[in-house]
Design an enzyme around this catalytic site. Sequence first.
Site, mmCIF file in Angstrom:
data_model
loop_
_atom_site.group_PDB
_atom_site.id
_atom_site.type_symbol
_atom_site.label_atom_id
_atom_site.label_comp_id
_atom_site.label_asym_id
_atom_site.label_seq_id
_atom_site.Cartn_x
_atom_site.Cartn_y
_atom_site.Cartn_z
ATOM 1 N N TYR A 1 -2.212 -1.240 10.272
ATOM 2 C CA TYR A 1 -2.189 -1.164 8.971
ATOM 3 C C TYR A 1 -0.957 -0.633 8.242
ATOM 4 C CZ TYR A 1 -3.946 -1.149 4.219
ATOM 5 O OH TYR A 1 -4.215 -1.345 2.828
ATOM 6 N N SER B 1 0.803 -1.247 -0.081
ATOM 7 C CA SER B 1 0.095 0.179 -0.126
ATOM 8 C C SER B 1 0.956 1.077 -0.034
ATOM 9 C CB SER B 1 -0.826 0.037 1.371
ATOM 10 O OG SER B 1 -1.489 1.338 1.457
#
Length: 260
Positions: free
Chosen positions: A155, A142
């Site tokens: 995350y 990401s």
Amino acid sequence: MLKGKTALVTGSTSGIGLGIAKCLAAQGANIVLNGFGDVDGPKAAIAALGVQVAYHGADMSRPAEIEDMMNFAAAQFGQVDILVNNAGIQHVARIENFPVEKWDAIIAINLSSAFHATRLALPAMRAANNGQGWGRIINVASIHGLVGSAEKSAYVAAKHGIVGLTKVTALENATTGVTCNAICPGWVLTPLVQQQVDARAQASGISNEMAKQQLLGEKEPSMQFTTPEELGALAVFFCSPAGNNVRGVAWNMDGGWTAQ
């Protein structure tokens, strides 16, 4: 280009994973899908591309189920030639309020699952091509593998870990035909991101479209979402002969997010 190869894509019943699986299937790869929710629809979509498709519902937080999935893929198609570690979940909260069980689940699914699938896939990849090796490990990280955002501690930590795992995997296999690279998308309009858009629209009393524009405007200069199809095309590139010496990169597709 990938006829005769097998690709296993985790978290591939929707969103980015399904987009990547479709692109690999369009190049002739047989596909092993994994994930929750609707299975028949994604399987039919892959089969329509003229390749074989199988499904395994492994819970990616459980190492024993990951091992069973890898054994299943080998039994179905011989071996996994292309591994796409894509499965992921999200939770948003400040660190002092972050539920411990959510932290553990995010680290397990977003990071540890990639380690387990990789360690199980590598021996067959290294033995392929008469011992010279051939394999592609593609980790869907990401933009949060490169930069941080508030209230996303687990995350961001997991995705930074994925980028680190990518580099080590690439280095350990640098003299073989096995490569490992990471894709770092910015905003992609997946069901996960759509939930954030919906929540923003409701909280601010604005339209869904305006909420999307606000979301993009805060981070992404291009003011457009990256698509699963674009990410799939990059995965195909990594699998092509042109990707033979692309090793250990964290390739951002972020509309200029990290250029700022």
